[in-house]
Design an enzyme around this catalytic site. Structure first.
Site, PDB file in Angstrom:
ATOM      1  N   SER A 144      -5.078  -1.709  -8.799  1.00 56.14           N
ATOM      2  CA  SER A 144      -6.398  -1.099  -8.889  1.00 56.14           C
ATOM      3  C   SER A 144      -7.138  -1.609 -10.131  1.00 56.14           C
ATOM      4  O   SER A 144      -7.249  -2.816 -10.325  1.00 56.14           O
ATOM      5  CB  SER A 144      -6.258   0.426  -8.879  1.00 56.14           C
ATOM      6  OG  SER A 144      -7.514   1.045  -8.745  1.00 56.14           O
ATOM      7  N   ASP A 265      -9.545   0.524   2.282  1.00 53.03           N
ATOM      8  CA  ASP A 265      -9.584   0.924   0.874  1.00 53.03           C
ATOM      9  C   ASP A 265     -10.997   1.394   0.525  1.00 53.03           C
ATOM     10  O   ASP A 265     -11.955   0.633   0.642  1.00 53.03           O
ATOM     11  CB  ASP A 265      -9.181  -0.265  -0.004  1.00 53.03           C
ATOM     12  CG  ASP A 265      -8.994   0.097  -1.469  1.00 53.03           C
ATOM     13  OD1 ASP A 265      -9.611   1.079  -1.927  1.00 53.03           O
ATOM     14  OD2 ASP A 265      -8.238  -0.612  -2.148  1.00 53.03           O
ATOM     15  N   HIS A 297      -6.113   2.789  -0.367  1.00 51.38           N
ATOM     16  CA  HIS A 297      -6.074   2.138  -1.683  1.00 51.38           C
ATOM     17  C   HIS A 297      -4.667   2.071  -2.271  1.00 51.38           C
ATOM     18  O   HIS A 297      -4.242   1.042  -2.785  1.00 51.38           O
ATOM     19  CB  HIS A 297      -7.003   2.899  -2.634  1.00 51.38           C
ATOM     20  CG  HIS A 297      -7.129   2.297  -3.994  1.00 51.38           C
ATOM     21  ND1 HIS A 297      -7.686   1.048  -4.210  1.00 51.38           N
ATOM     22  CD2 HIS A 297      -6.767   2.764  -5.228  1.00 51.38           C
ATOM     23  CE1 HIS A 297      -7.684   0.781  -5.499  1.00 51.38           C
ATOM     24  NE2 HIS A 297      -7.125   1.798  -6.132  1.00 51.38           N
TER      25      HIS A 297
END
Length: 333
Positions: A144, A265, A297
């Protein structure tokens, strides 16, 4: 980020994400050794951890240096990734980012991502260059926002320092709904930095697009060190700046890399991973892009177990092949 409003009331958090089992007993049950400490850098003192195969005589395939995402830390569910790699025979090291977990800084605030990258990189390089590990292949791993910061680390590093990069749902392109208003950023900017640490940015609650498995979401939501306030002004300003910077510098990437991204995502657009794959100067045979249809995600901590197993199997196959291809080797010094 806080959980979606439709979640039932959450129980008090257990001592660890796995429950009440003492740390040493849990790690031994996973066939790994674990240690933690604080590391002093020129910028800040950061909290660091390591996970290694349980047997000290087991040969280490390579070192892997992992960076968690926004609002998270290295001690809760993120370490599921660290544990998996250690079980595969890798020496794994992680650090809480500035402003996160048990590292120095205002919680949830990264007003300078280049500094944040340099701070974690200082620790990673101290291990990378140590006598014990200097001749092994070494990989950077980021998830991320940690993927964006990992890319900054790579661009800050000496040539040939890293054998490869591994990225899980890297934040290279923000979804349109999450892009902060230029008006907001400009208004706060006019306050001469006074507003930089304010937890004042509008929040689009998109965690439901981060974690698919509701039971796993409940575990993640009770992480006692997770940042749950509104995004801080400076952090969002840096996200906008750094994602743009990285998009303009993907052509400088020459290292082998593996990037994994879910097509559903809602927090980091998979188009950013596709852009890296297209623009990087890495030889075609050394770059891999895996798009997972319908996954959200959080590929390792938040998907159903069968999906998690698929992603981990792809990661293991890639790093095993690259570790064998590139190591043992010196770090170029």
């Amino acid at each position: 980020m806080p959980p979606p409003p439709n979640l039932p009331p959450l129980p008090p958090p257990p001592p660890f994400f796995w429950g009440d089992t003492p740390e040493h007993q849990f790690y031994t049950s996973q066939n790994i050794r674990h240690s933690s400490s604080h590391f002093q850098t020129p910028h800040a003192t950061i909290f660091t951890q390591s996970w290694l195969p349980l047997s000290p005589t087991q040969p280490i395939k390579a070192t892997v240096f992992m960076t968690h995402g926004y609002g998270s830390d290295s001690s809760w569910c993120f370490q599921k990734i660290c544990i998996a790699f250690a079980q595969w025979g890798y020496a794994v090291f992680a650090a809480d980012l500035i402003g996160h977990g048990r590292s120095d800084g205002l919680h949830g605030y990264i007003g300078d991502m280049d500094k944040a990258a340099a701070t974690s990189l200082c620790y990673f390089c101290s291990v990378r260059k140590s006598d014990e590990y200097k001749d092994l292949p070494a990989f950077l791993f980021g998830e991320s926002m940690g993927g964006a910061i990992t890319m900054l680390m790579y661009l800050q590093s000496e040539v040939n320092m890293w054998s490869g990069l591994m990225l899980s749902s890297p934040l290279f392109v923000l979804p349109q709904a999450m892009v902060p208003s230029k008006l907001h950023l400009t208004m706060y900017g006019l306050l001469f930095g006074l507003a930089d640490t304010w937890a004042a940015m509008p929040e689009n609650r998109m965690v439901a697009k981060a974690i698919k498995d509701v039971e796993k979401l409940k575990i993640i939501a009770v992480n006692p060190k997770r940042y749950t306030g509104k995004p801080r002004v400076g952090t969002m300003r840096e996200v906008v700046r750094v994602t743009t910077y990285l998009q303009n510098n993907f052509h400088k990437v020459t290292a082998p890399f593996f990037v994994a991204h879910g097509t559903s995502d809602g927090l980091a657009c998979h188009s950013g991973s596709e852009m890296l794959y297209e623009k990087a100067a890495t030889p075609a045979e050394d770059k891999t892009l895996k798009l997972y249809e319908g996954m959200y995600h959080s590929l390792i901590q938040g998907e159903p177990d069968d999906c998690v197993a698929l992603v981990l199997a792809d990661m293991k196959a890639w790093i095993d092949e690259k570790a064998q291809k590139f190591g043992p080797q010196s770090n170029g010094n």
